[in-house]
Write a protein that holds these residues in place. Structure first.
Motif, mmCIF file in Angstrom:
data_model
loop_
_atom_site.group_PDB
_atom_site.id
_atom_site.type_symbol
_atom_site.label_atom_id
_atom_site.label_comp_id
_atom_site.label_asym_id
_atom_site.label_seq_id
_atom_site.Cartn_x
_atom_site.Cartn_y
_atom_site.Cartn_z
ATOM 1 N N ILE A 1 -0.135 7.928 -6.270
ATOM 2 C CA ILE A 1 -0.343 7.195 -5.022
ATOM 3 C C ILE A 1 0.987 6.859 -4.363
ATOM 4 C CG2 ILE A 1 -1.185 4.984 -4.083
ATOM 5 C CD1 ILE A 1 -3.332 5.161 -6.405
ATOM 6 N N TYR A 2 1.079 7.121 -3.060
ATOM 7 C CA TYR A 2 2.231 6.663 -2.282
ATOM 8 C C TYR A 2 1.757 5.524 -1.391
ATOM 9 C CZ TYR A 2 5.837 6.555 1.329
ATOM 10 O OH TYR A 2 6.803 6.140 2.220
ATOM 11 N N LEU A 3 2.363 4.367 -1.579
ATOM 12 C CA LEU A 3 1.985 3.208 -0.772
ATOM 13 C C LEU A 3 2.731 3.260 0.549
ATOM 14 C CD1 LEU A 3 2.016 0.763 -3.743
ATOM 15 C CD2 LEU A 3 0.015 1.369 -2.373
ATOM 16 N N THR A 4 1.982 3.214 1.628
ATOM 17 C CA THR A 4 2.569 3.327 2.959
ATOM 18 C C THR A 4 1.630 2.720 4.002
ATOM 19 O OG1 THR A 4 3.059 4.945 4.724
ATOM 20 C CG2 THR A 4 1.679 5.728 2.933
ATOM 21 N N PHE B 1 4.081 5.325 -6.327
ATOM 22 C CA PHE B 1 5.431 5.507 -5.792
ATOM 23 C C PHE B 1 5.666 4.442 -4.726
ATOM 24 C CE2 PHE B 1 8.921 7.084 -3.396
ATOM 25 C CZ PHE B 1 9.663 7.878 -4.252
ATOM 26 N N CYS B 2 6.714 3.614 -4.940
ATOM 27 C CA CYS B 2 7.042 2.552 -3.985
ATOM 28 C C CYS B 2 8.089 3.068 -3.003
ATOM 29 C CB CYS B 2 7.630 1.344 -4.701
ATOM 30 S SG CYS B 2 6.549 0.658 -5.964
ATOM 31 N N GLY B 3 7.747 3.089 -1.739
ATOM 32 C CA GLY B 3 8.708 3.520 -0.730
ATOM 33 C C GLY B 3 9.703 2.416 -0.417
ATOM 34 N N ARG B 4 10.774 2.795 0.238
ATOM 35 C CA ARG B 4 11.790 1.865 0.771
ATOM 36 C C ARG B 4 12.357 2.496 2.034
ATOM 37 N NH1 ARG B 4 13.026 -3.624 -0.392
ATOM 38 N NH2 ARG B 4 11.430 -3.974 -1.950
ATOM 39 N N PHE B 5 13.242 1.831 2.699
ATOM 40 C CA PHE B 5 13.864 2.312 3.946
ATOM 41 C C PHE B 5 12.767 2.643 4.966
ATOM 42 C CE2 PHE B 5 16.227 4.092 0.198
ATOM 43 C CZ PHE B 5 17.134 3.048 0.090
ATOM 44 N N GLU B 6 12.902 3.794 5.652
ATOM 45 C CA GLU B 6 11.861 4.179 6.620
ATOM 46 C C GLU B 6 10.678 4.855 5.940
ATOM 47 O OE1 GLU B 6 11.663 3.224 9.754
ATOM 48 O OE2 GLU B 6 13.497 2.135 9.279
ATOM 49 N N GLY B 7 10.859 5.244 4.684
ATOM 50 C CA GLY B 7 9.773 5.902 3.962
ATOM 51 C C GLY B 7 10.246 7.157 3.262
ATOM 52 N N LEU B 8 9.288 7.957 2.835
ATOM 53 C CA LEU B 8 9.526 9.126 1.977
ATOM 54 C C LEU B 8 9.405 10.431 2.783
ATOM 55 C CD1 LEU B 8 9.740 10.252 -0.953
ATOM 56 C CD2 LEU B 8 7.282 9.806 -1.193
ATOM 57 N N GLU C 1 -2.147 8.725 -0.026
ATOM 58 C CA GLU C 1 -1.468 7.679 0.735
ATOM 59 C C GLU C 1 -2.400 6.493 0.952
ATOM 60 O OE1 GLU C 1 1.329 9.139 3.906
ATOM 61 O OE2 GLU C 1 0.247 10.991 3.506
ATOM 62 N N ILE C 2 -1.960 5.329 0.467
ATOM 63 C CA ILE C 2 -2.772 4.113 0.569
ATOM 64 C C ILE C 2 -1.963 3.006 1.236
ATOM 65 C CG2 ILE C 2 -3.838 2.234 -0.779
ATOM 66 C CD1 ILE C 2 -4.847 4.239 -2.757
ATOM 67 N N SER C 3 -2.629 2.266 2.139
ATOM 68 C CA SER C 3 -2.029 1.095 2.780
ATOM 69 C C SER C 3 -2.725 -0.160 2.273
ATOM 70 C CB SER C 3 -2.212 1.196 4.291
ATOM 71 O OG SER C 3 -1.986 -0.060 4.892
ATOM 72 N N ILE C 4 -1.970 -1.253 2.117
ATOM 73 C CA ILE C 4 -2.639 -2.495 1.719
ATOM 74 C C ILE C 4 -2.905 -3.384 2.933
ATOM 75 C CG2 ILE C 4 -1.750 -2.439 -0.651
ATOM 76 C CD1 ILE C 4 -0.074 -5.013 0.332
ATOM 77 N N GLY C 5 -2.641 -2.899 4.131
ATOM 78 C CA GLY C 5 -2.974 -3.698 5.309
ATOM 79 C C GLY C 5 -2.147 -3.293 6.511
ATOM 80 N N ASP C 6 -2.572 -3.760 7.660
ATOM 81 C CA ASP C 6 -1.920 -3.374 8.914
ATOM 82 C C ASP C 6 -0.744 -4.284 9.234
ATOM 83 O OD1 ASP C 6 -3.709 -1.326 9.170
ATOM 84 O OD2 ASP C 6 -5.005 -2.364 10.595
ATOM 85 N N TYR C 7 0.265 -4.192 8.420
ATOM 86 C CA TYR C 7 1.520 -4.922 8.611
ATOM 87 C C TYR C 7 2.555 -4.144 7.810
ATOM 88 C CZ TYR C 7 -0.760 -6.580 4.421
ATOM 89 O OH TYR C 7 -1.473 -6.621 3.253
ATOM 90 N N VAL C 8 3.833 -4.421 8.051
ATOM 91 C CA VAL C 8 4.882 -3.635 7.390
ATOM 92 C C VAL C 8 5.704 -4.506 6.443
ATOM 93 C CG1 VAL C 8 6.887 -2.146 7.754
ATOM 94 C CG2 VAL C 8 4.996 -2.067 9.373
ATOM 95 N N VAL D 1 5.691 -4.934 -3.701
ATOM 96 C CA VAL D 1 4.636 -5.953 -3.599
ATOM 97 C C VAL D 1 3.276 -5.268 -3.454
ATOM 98 C CG1 VAL D 1 3.709 -7.789 -2.134
ATOM 99 C CG2 VAL D 1 6.134 -7.774 -2.703
ATOM 100 N N ALA D 2 3.245 -4.205 -2.666
ATOM 101 C CA ALA D 2 1.991 -3.461 -2.481
ATOM 102 C C ALA D 2 1.504 -2.888 -3.818
ATOM 103 C CB ALA D 2 2.184 -2.351 -1.459
ATOM 104 N N ALA D 3 2.434 -2.405 -4.648
ATOM 105 C CA ALA D 3 2.056 -1.855 -5.961
ATOM 106 C C ALA D 3 1.451 -2.948 -6.829
ATOM 107 C CB ALA D 3 3.278 -1.248 -6.648
#
Ligand code: SAM
Length: 251
Positions: free
Chosen positions: A100-103, A126-133, A145-152, A158-160
């Motif tokens: 899973i890539y959290l994004t 996989f935890c992204g950082r910066f602008e992403g992968l 690709e999974i999102s934990i919500g509509d915010y950045v 934290v998402a993991a």
């Protein structure tokens, strides 16, 4: 007489592998309370992999500027792929565990997906950082690709922890009362009814009489009615699906 202690198959350990630039962020909240206790008792296991260990140069670089210009940096695909492949080759239980890539760009996480993940052998996150992968590694390693919500957030750590905690609390033996998971928000397509406990009066507010009546049928009807009112007012999307009789376990 059968001996259950010898005939029962041992329960497999649910395994979470987390690829991150900040392994020190783990276990974080996953080490506390019932989730941490479940890890100590061997119901689930956590492995962290430091993405920086897979840098291909002596400066331990993991990112570079976005092709085509623009702000920020992008996680390099060669480094990310090496980190991911290290989990595949080192872990006996890689098979069956989704990667899973959290994004924020991912499919919104639902209780249905959480339940599916909890019933499998575990996951690799996989935890992204910066602008992403870099897109190519997302495609080549077939990452979900999974999102934990509509915010950045600033990063995927934290998402993991959100994703893993949501799964672990559903593992057999983690929650004390078998009912506590089944009566919660989303389990029947509705949000949870209001909760009360002692004292009977708090700052001039009383516990609704019906909850003190001992009449379980009336209590169930009141709770269902409140659940419906709250869902209708707060989540028109869920209410619509509930009214249509759609599968309450949204995709
Ligand atoms: N440039 C990205 C965008 O506009 O979608 C945001 C990148 S964010 C600053 C850095 C990392 O944090 C992401 O790669 C992802 O791993 C994580 N992240 C941020 N928000 C998230 C969310 N809502 N759900 C899951 N992961 C998230």
């Amino acid at each position: 007489m059968s001996d259950k202690s010898t005939s029962a198959a041992p329960q497999a350990v649910w395994q979470a592998s987390v690829l991150t630039l900040f392994p020190e962020a783990f276990p974080g909240v996953l080490g506390a309370s019932i989730i941490g206790g479940a890890q100590k008792s061997g119901i689930w296991a956590l492995e962290t992999v430091d993405i920086r260990d897979f840098s291909v140069n002596r400066h331990r670089t993991v990112d570079s500027p976005p092709s085509g210009g623009g702000p920020g940096m992008v996680l390099k695909p060669d480094v990310a792929a090496k980190a991911i492949d290290s989990v595949a080759s080192s872990s006996e239980s890689f098979e069956g565990r989704p990667l899973i890539y959290l994004t924020p760009r991912g499919k919104p996480l639902t209780q249905k997906r959480v339940r599916e993940l909890a019933s499998g052998p575990g996951l690799i996150v996989f935890c992204g950082r910066f602008e992403g992968l870099d897109q190519r590694v997302i495609e080549s390693r077939q990452m979900e690709e999974i999102s934990i919500g509509d915010y950045v957030l600033a990063g995927g750590e934290v998402a993991a922890q959100v994703l893993i905690e949501a799964c672990v609390r559903l593992l057999p033996g983690v929650l004390g009362d078998a009912q506590s998971a089944s009566e919660e928000s989303f389990e029947d397509g509705l949000l949870e009814y209001p909760l009360y406990t002692k004292p009977r009066e708090f700052e001039d507010r009383a516990i609704p009489e019906v909850l003190l009546s001992g009449d379980h049928k009336k209590i169930a009807t009141w709770r269902r009615q409140k659940s419906e009112e709250i869902t209708k007012a707060r989540r028109p999307d869920l209410w619509q699906a509930y009214e249509n009789g759609d599968d309450h376990e949204r995709d």
